[in-house]
Design a protein around this motif. Sequence first.
Motif, PDB file in Angstrom:
ATOM      1  N   ARG A   1      71.147  30.368 -21.453  1.00  0.00           N
ATOM      2  CA  ARG A   1      70.872  31.773 -21.133  1.00  0.00           C
ATOM      3  C   ARG A   1      69.366  32.044 -21.150  1.00  0.00           C
ATOM      4  NH1 ARG A   1      72.829  36.215 -23.850  1.00  0.00           N
ATOM      5  NH2 ARG A   1      72.457  37.235 -21.854  1.00  0.00           N
ATOM      6  N   ARG A   2      68.665  31.454 -22.106  1.00  0.00           N
ATOM      7  CA  ARG A   2      67.219  31.643 -22.141  1.00  0.00           C
ATOM      8  C   ARG A   2      66.559  31.039 -20.904  1.00  0.00           C
ATOM      9  NH1 ARG A   2      64.206  32.493 -26.512  1.00  0.00           N
ATOM     10  NH2 ARG A   2      62.652  32.803 -24.855  1.00  0.00           N
ATOM     11  N   ALA A   3      67.061  29.843 -20.481  1.00  0.00           N
ATOM     12  CA  ALA A   3      66.494  29.177 -19.309  1.00  0.00           C
ATOM     13  C   ALA A   3      66.744  29.965 -18.035  1.00  0.00           C
ATOM     14  CB  ALA A   3      67.073  27.772 -19.174  1.00  0.00           C
ATOM     15  N   LEU A   4      67.850  30.729 -18.012  1.00  0.00           N
ATOM     16  CA  LEU A   4      68.182  31.530 -16.832  1.00  0.00           C
ATOM     17  C   LEU A   4      67.493  32.899 -16.845  1.00  0.00           C
ATOM     18  CD1 LEU A   4      71.990  30.733 -16.472  1.00  0.00           C
ATOM     19  CD2 LEU A   4      70.100  29.866 -15.072  1.00  0.00           C
ATOM     20  N   GLY A   5      66.695  33.150 -17.859  1.00  0.00           N
ATOM     21  CA  GLY A   5      65.913  34.383 -17.862  1.00  0.00           C
ATOM     22  C   GLY A   5      66.256  35.387 -18.939  1.00  0.00           C
TER      23      GLY A   5
END
Length: 415
Positions: A327-331
Motif C-alpha cells: 500500500r505504501r508503494a502504491l502511494g
Amino acid sequence: MSITTAPADFATTSAANPSAPPPRPRSRLLARDAVRLGTVGLRTRPARAILSALGIAIGIAAMIAVVGISASSQAKLNAQLASLGTNLLTAQAGKSVFGQDTKLPPDTIAKVGMLDGVESASGYGDLSVSVYRSHLTDPSETGGITVRAADLRLPGTTGARLAAGSWLNAATANFPAVVLGAKAAERLGVASPGAQVWLGGRYFTVVGILEAVPLAPELDTSALIGIPIAHAQFGYDGSPTMVYERSSDAAVESVRTRLGRTVSPQTPDQVTVSRPSDALAAKKAADQAFTGLLVGLGSVALLVGGIGVANTMIISVLERRREIGLRRALGATRGHIRTQFLSEALLLSALGGVLGAALGVAVTAGFALLRGWPVAIPPVTLAIAIGATLLIGAVAGLYPAVRAARTDPTTALGG
C-alpha cells in the motif's frame, strides 16, 4: 477508495518563490473508506476479532449488569417507600448521662397522639419471656424471636399488613392470642392461624401472621400479644419500648423536633427519635458503595479487554507487513496506514461495546424480572460504557497504528 486533495494556491506560491516547485497536494481518506479499510483485518481473521471483542464485552456487561441490578433494586425500594410513605417517625428510650438504659413513661403513646400534626401513634413494649413451638422445645432454641405487648393501632401506624388471619382486637387482646411476624412464623414453623405456640410458660393461639414490614423490620421477628394479657400474665407495666408516629408529610420535621420534649420534658436528650426511611437511605448508600466496588472490578475487566485489543492489533501489524509495504508503494501515506489500523481498533472495540451492552441489559432484565423488580438501567450508563470502549480502543490501537505507519515499504516488501 476515494482520495480527496486540497487545492494548491499556485498564484500565492509563485509570488512568494517563483522557482519553487508546486506544493504536493495533501491526501486524506474519506470516512467511508476508513471504515471499509478498518474492516479488512476483522473480516480476514474473524475468530481472533471475536475473541478480542469478547474480552471487552465481558467488562462492559459486568459494569452494566452491576449498575442495572443495583438501580432496579433501588427502584423497587423507592416504590415500596412511596406506597408506604416516609412520614413515619420512631421514638425509643436512650441512655442516661451515666450510660444506663432509660424507660419511656407508660403514657408516652397517648402524649404523642395529642401532638399537632400527628395522625396516629402506636407502639409496643418488650417482654422478658420466650416463645417456642411447643413445651418440648429446647429452651436454648429461641430462634431470635422477641415477645412484645402491642398497641392495637400498630398495623395502621406502621403500615403492617396481614398475610393470614386477623389482628388483635379489644377482645382477643385479653386472652392468650398472638400475632406472629413473617420471620417469627417461619422460624416457629407456623404456616397458618389456629396453631398454638408455647409462650411464657403457657400455650397461646396464633390468630394472625404478618407480612414483612419494610419500615419496621423489627416486627418481622416479633410475637405480638395484647397489652391486657401481658399485664395480667407477665406483669407488664405499660412502658413502651418503641413508639411509632405517623404524621402528614408537611409536619414531619416539625413533629420530629418536638417529639423528644413531648415524651420526656425533663430529659428529652434521653429519647432517640429517628425515621425508618433514613436507615433505608443509609442502606441504599452502602449498596451504592458496593456497586462502586463492583464497577471497579468491571473496569479492570474492561482494561484487560483493551490489552487484548492492543495485542491483536500489534500481531496484525506484524502479520500484514507485506500488505502495508504494498500500500505504501502504491502511494498510501503514513496517515492512510495510521487511519486504517486505528479504525480497525475502534471497530473492534465498538463491536465489543455493543455486544457487552446487549449482554448487560439482558442479564439485568432477566434478574430483575425473576425478582419481580422494575427494570431500571440508567441511559447514561450505556453511553458511558460504549464511550469507554471507544476510548480504550483508541488508546489500545494508537501504538500499533503508529508502528504500522512507520513501516518502510522497501523493507516490508523485501521481508
